[in-house]
Scaffold this active site. Structure first.
Site, PDB file in Angstrom:
ATOM      1  N   THR A   1       9.541  -1.015   8.583  1.00  0.00           N
ATOM      2  CA  THR A   1       9.602  -1.537   9.954  1.00  0.00           C
ATOM      3  C   THR A   1       8.627  -2.690  10.086  1.00  0.00           C
ATOM      4  O   THR A   1       7.513  -2.630   9.578  1.00  0.00           O
ATOM      5  CB  THR A   1       9.260  -0.457  10.999  1.00  0.00           C
TER       6      THR A   1
ATOM      7  N   GLY B   1      11.270  -8.571  10.297  1.00  0.00           N
ATOM      8  CA  GLY B   1      12.300  -8.507   9.277  1.00  0.00           C
ATOM      9  C   GLY B   1      12.393  -9.695   8.339  1.00  0.00           C
ATOM     10  O   GLY B   1      12.625  -9.539   7.140  1.00  0.00           O
TER      11      GLY B   1
ATOM     12  N   ASP C   1      15.898  -7.101   8.104  1.00  0.00           N
ATOM     13  CA  ASP C   1      15.747  -6.438   6.797  1.00  0.00           C
ATOM     14  C   ASP C   1      16.395  -5.057   6.745  1.00  0.00           C
ATOM     15  O   ASP C   1      16.710  -4.555   5.660  1.00  0.00           O
ATOM     16  CB  ASP C   1      14.257  -6.289   6.451  1.00  0.00           C
TER      17      ASP C   1
ATOM     18  N   ARG D   1      22.113 -12.747  14.019  1.00  0.00           N
ATOM     19  CA  ARG D   1      20.883 -12.589  13.223  1.00  0.00           C
ATOM     20  C   ARG D   1      20.851 -11.187  12.593  1.00  0.00           C
ATOM     21  O   ARG D   1      21.095 -10.186  13.242  1.00  0.00           O
ATOM     22  CB  ARG D   1      19.659 -12.773  14.117  1.00  0.00           C
TER      23      ARG D   1
ATOM     24  N   THR E   1      11.968  -0.201  15.182  1.00  0.00           N
ATOM     25  CA  THR E   1      12.944   0.330  14.229  1.00  0.00           C
ATOM     26  C   THR E   1      12.613   1.781  13.867  1.00  0.00           C
ATOM     27  O   THR E   1      11.463   2.171  13.898  1.00  0.00           O
ATOM     28  CB  THR E   1      12.898  -0.561  12.971  1.00  0.00           C
TER      29      THR E   1
HETATM   30  N1  ASP Z   1      12.569  -4.872  10.927  1.00  0.00           N
HETATM   31  C1  ASP Z   1      13.333  -5.009  12.121  1.00  0.00           C
HETATM   32  C2  ASP Z   1      14.040  -6.334  12.141  1.00  0.00           C
HETATM   33  O1  ASP Z   1      13.431  -7.341  11.840  1.00  0.00           O
HETATM   34  C3  ASP Z   1      12.521  -4.938  13.355  1.00  0.00           C
HETATM   35  C4  ASP Z   1      11.716  -3.691  13.504  1.00  0.00           C
HETATM   36  O2  ASP Z   1      11.189  -3.164  12.522  1.00  0.00           O
HETATM   37  O3  ASP Z   1      11.596  -3.239  14.658  1.00  0.00           O
HETATM   38  O4  ASP Z   1      15.186  -6.379  12.536  1.00  0.00           O
END
Ligand code: ASP
Length: 310
Positions: A227, A230, A207, A204, A176
């Site tokens: 990040t 989530g 966060d 889905r 992210t």
């Molecule tokens: N936080 C992000 C999610 O769960 C994933 C990520 O941080 O790469 O969608």
């Protein structure tokens, strides 16, 4: 006049020196440098924190190295469902999109939701219809095809697992992207954008588009972009929890980040990190994983770029 400050991230996870080539490391550093310079230019010219975080995140969304925009991971169905959000610390105005397809820059669409709709969060087909109305840029499916992501998806499908970005390499990374900024008028803003998890189920939502979990900005406390895994960040309401610890308990930004990232998240198995900034220009970049792609800059100082635990 305040001195401006800016921090960005390109994901946290098991990012090890041993599994990184010099060439790959350089491409990540160049991408982070470009994004931080893009945001800094806006702040230097007296632009707003909101413009700076949007521009920095767009720069990362346009780079296939990161799990957002162009480089977004594949869902179980072989599509790309993108989540993004943006928030202004001035008046707590916020905008977000969840599960959108074909949008080149989801963070720009999140900003349009904030400024051109009466809502905070739009999802799926409704968000895409809104995108058409505000003339957001759409890209064909092949724009989002990145060979490395395709291979990750094939491996995840073969093992029937739902994995965070890069889990299937030996390198585990949540790719992210996000930015937090303080402008010269003393205003904070935060933005985050992601493709979510490789092989995730249709629908889905992580966060990233959840205001208070993956993104939060409030001039009274801090600006945060997260990040990591989530589901844990949603359950911990991470970004808002940091703001609350500052507001209600009087903790410093550094102390609040320590409590949430290094203690509360760790206790429930929530791997990841975040970037945080307050109106004093204090920058904190905590993560409980092996590494986090990150960069920061403050007015009059050289920029910092980090990948591993230093
Ligand atoms: N936080 C992000 C999610 O769960 C994933 C990520 O941080 O790469 O969608």
């Amino acid at each position: 006049m305040k001195k401006y400050a800016l921090a960005i991230h390109g994901g946290a996870g098991t990012i090890l020196r041993s599994s990184m080539t010099l060439e790959k490391e350089l491409s990540y550093k160049n991408a982070l440098q470009l994004a931080i310079e893009t945001g800094e230019l806006i702040l230097k010219n007296g632009g707003t924190a909101l413009d700076a975080v949007e521009a920095a995140v767009m720069s990362l969304e346009n780079n296939p190295l990161f799990n957002a925009g162009k480089g977004a991971v594949f869902t179980h169905d072989g599509t790309h469902e993108l989540d993004a959000s943006i928030m202004s610390g001035i008046d707590l105005s916020a905008g977000a999109v969840a599960g959108v397809r074909g949008i080149k820059n989801p963070v720009g669409l999140a900003r349009a939701v904030m400024e051109k709709s009466e809502h905070v969060l739009l999802s799926g087909a409704g968000a895409e219809a809104f995108a058409k109305k505000v003339n957001a840029e759409f890209m064909p499916d092949d724009y989002f095809f990145v060979q490395m992501r395709y291979e990750q998806w094939q491996q995840a499908k073969a093992s029937d697992s739902i994995v965070l970005d890069h889990t299937v390499n030996p390198e585990k990374k949540f790719g992210t992207v996000g930015a937090v900024a303080l402008d010269m008028n003393g205003n904070l803003a935060a933005a985050t954008s992601t493709g979510g998890m490789t092989n995730k189920k249709h629908g889905r939502v992580g966060d990233t588009p959840i205001i208070g979990s993956g993104t939060y900005a409030n001039n009274a406390t801090c600006a945060i972009s997260c990040t990591g895994h989530g589901e844990f960040f949603i359950r911990s309401v991470v970004a808002h929890d940091i703001s609350c610890l500052m507001a209600y308990k009087g903790l410093s930004l550094q102390e609040a980040c320590e409590v949430v990232v290094m203690d509360k998240l760790v206790k429930i198995g929530g791997e990841g990190g975040l970037i945080a900034l307050n109106t004093m220009g204090t920058i904190v970049l905590p993560f409980n994983s092996e590494g986090m792609y990150r960069a920061s800059v403050k007015q009059g100082e050289a920029s910092y770029i980090g990948i591993y635990k230093d």
